[in-house]
Write a protein that holds these residues in place. Sequence first.
Motif, PDB file in Angstrom:
ATOM      1  N   LYS A 179     -77.744  25.707  79.242  1.00 26.18           N
ATOM      2  CA  LYS A 179     -77.040  24.940  78.474  1.00 26.18           C
ATOM      3  C   LYS A 179     -77.878  24.441  77.322  1.00 26.18           C
ATOM      4  O   LYS A 179     -77.757  24.274  76.106  1.00 26.18           O
ATOM      5  N   ILE A 182     -79.076  26.441  74.020  1.00 23.71           N
ATOM      6  CA  ILE A 182     -77.714  26.587  73.025  1.00 23.71           C
ATOM      7  C   ILE A 182     -77.530  25.231  72.345  1.00 23.71           C
ATOM      8  O   ILE A 182     -77.457  25.209  71.003  1.00 23.71           O
ATOM      9  N   THR A 183     -77.416  24.123  72.997  1.00 23.67           N
ATOM     10  CA  THR A 183     -77.000  22.936  72.312  1.00 23.67           C
ATOM     11  C   THR A 183     -78.099  22.434  71.440  1.00 23.67           C
ATOM     12  O   THR A 183     -77.767  22.236  70.342  1.00 23.67           O
ATOM     13  N   VAL A 186     -77.743  24.651  68.123  1.00 20.06           N
ATOM     14  CA  VAL A 186     -76.696  24.352  67.339  1.00 20.06           C
ATOM     15  C   VAL A 186     -76.866  23.067  66.729  1.00 20.06           C
ATOM     16  O   VAL A 186     -76.873  22.850  65.282  1.00 20.06           O
ATOM     17  N   PHE A 199     -72.360  34.051  66.630  1.00 15.33           N
ATOM     18  CA  PHE A 199     -73.189  34.241  67.998  1.00 15.33           C
ATOM     19  C   PHE A 199     -73.232  35.686  67.997  1.00 15.33           C
ATOM     20  O   PHE A 199     -72.120  36.462  68.176  1.00 15.33           O
ATOM     21  N   ARG A 212     -74.057  31.194  78.099  1.00 14.49           N
ATOM     22  CA  ARG A 212     -74.373  30.644  76.776  1.00 14.49           C
ATOM     23  C   ARG A 212     -73.573  30.870  75.664  1.00 14.49           C
ATOM     24  O   ARG A 212     -73.426  29.796  74.906  1.00 14.49           O
ATOM     25  N   SER A 215     -71.392  27.640  76.255  1.00 16.49           N
ATOM     26  CA  SER A 215     -72.224  26.361  75.714  1.00 16.49           C
ATOM     27  C   SER A 215     -72.209  26.354  74.127  1.00 16.49           C
ATOM     28  O   SER A 215     -72.359  25.279  73.735  1.00 16.49           O
ATOM     29  N   PHE A 216     -72.277  27.590  73.444  1.00 16.29           N
ATOM     30  CA  PHE A 216     -71.957  27.558  72.105  1.00 16.29           C
ATOM     31  C   PHE A 216     -71.056  27.044  71.694  1.00 16.29           C
ATOM     32  O   PHE A 216     -70.892  26.149  70.574  1.00 16.29           O
ATOM     33  N   VAL A 261     -76.543  32.440  66.031  1.00 20.80           N
ATOM     34  CA  VAL A 261     -77.454  32.204  67.349  1.00 20.80           C
ATOM     35  C   VAL A 261     -77.622  33.799  67.907  1.00 20.80           C
ATOM     36  O   VAL A 261     -76.583  34.346  68.276  1.00 20.80           O
ATOM     37  N   ILE A 263     -78.731  35.959  71.156  1.00 22.17           N
ATOM     38  CA  ILE A 263     -79.187  35.672  72.630  1.00 22.17           C
ATOM     39  C   ILE A 263     -80.474  36.037  72.817  1.00 22.17           C
ATOM     40  O   ILE A 263     -81.043  35.141  73.597  1.00 22.17           O
ATOM     41  N   CYS A 291     -82.160  32.359  71.406  1.00 20.55           N
ATOM     42  CA  CYS A 291     -82.262  31.561  72.784  1.00 20.55           C
ATOM     43  C   CYS A 291     -83.360  31.934  73.579  1.00 20.55           C
ATOM     44  O   CYS A 291     -83.726  31.019  74.484  1.00 20.55           O
TER      45      CYS A 291
END
Length: 351
Positions: A179, A182-183, A186, A199, A212, A215-216, A261, A263, A291
């Motif tokens: 997590k 991703i946080t 962003v 995404f 993911r 979390s996005f 974003v 992967i 990511c």
Amino acid sequence: MKKITIQEIAKLSGVSVSTVSRVINNSPSVSAAKRKKIQAIIDEHNYTPSVFARGMVNKQTKNIGVILPDISNPYFISLITQIQKFALDYMFSTILFNTMLAEPNNKNSKHPLTEEDYLKIILEKQVDGLLILGGEIDKEVVSKDYINALNQLNREIPVVVIGSKIPELNCLFIERNLKKGITTLVSHLTALDHKNIGFIGGEAGVKITSYRLESFKAAMASYNHSVNEDWIVLSDYYTADGYAAMTKLLENNTTLPTALVAINDNVAIGAIRAINDAKLSCPEDIAIVSCDQFMNGDYQTPRLTSMDQHNEYLGKMALLQLISAINGQVEPMIINHNPELIIRESCGSKL
């Protein structure tokens, strides 16, 4: 010159064979004076212990099995490289099992293997323990046959999984922080004034994709950014999939996101190629972040902004957990996995 034996070293040192063995294995339960005397004789005669013989004494083969789903994937290449490196430090050899030929990926084969078949083969190879890096274990719904087969194997040898814990499985898990990456991405894009973020990449039905993506969406909500489902395109984890996902996004939307974003780096590279083919530019028209950092991200055009998952740390912790279990210490290991943001050109940052 005849090679000296451990029995002869013991006789020359005036100690027992077990004491010599403890020195060879770096056991702390030998006095400094005895250790110095024994080590001097070992060095004088250039004695090298037989790994095979030590394995016979300890009932160990000094081999560990490693299961991964695709050796061509850069994520697994970096992970297995670190595992093999650390394994050698502890005098363990690795036997690699690449399950990409297993069903359903190999339906055209006359004799396709299931991942349960691989577990049986691993036990026949008489390894001391098994590391699992992905495959069936990473699916959102893991088959009961696989769970039963893995639990049966775990009763015979220790099994360590790099992945999310499954309550029905009794093996040990090294869990990644899926997590935080991703946080962080962003948050970074938001700091660069992006609100319209999409995404791309990842296979549906696989935990790393669903975690993911979840979390996005949570990270977007925390910044009061709306999530446009048309800007979410799942495909797979490879460069061609990034190209296909980006092409689909460009063709199906009149309004485009200002940032994406991806992967992983593979998907990001494919997406950037599709952006260029559409006569657009990254990051000027669409910024991209990834990511998972792979090799050579610093040599792409533009250089990729990615999350370094620190696979060297994951590999080492997984191996230490497995060796501890092989030696009878089966307590779960608590790790501190912290992905790191690597800022480069593809996000549009001036840093």
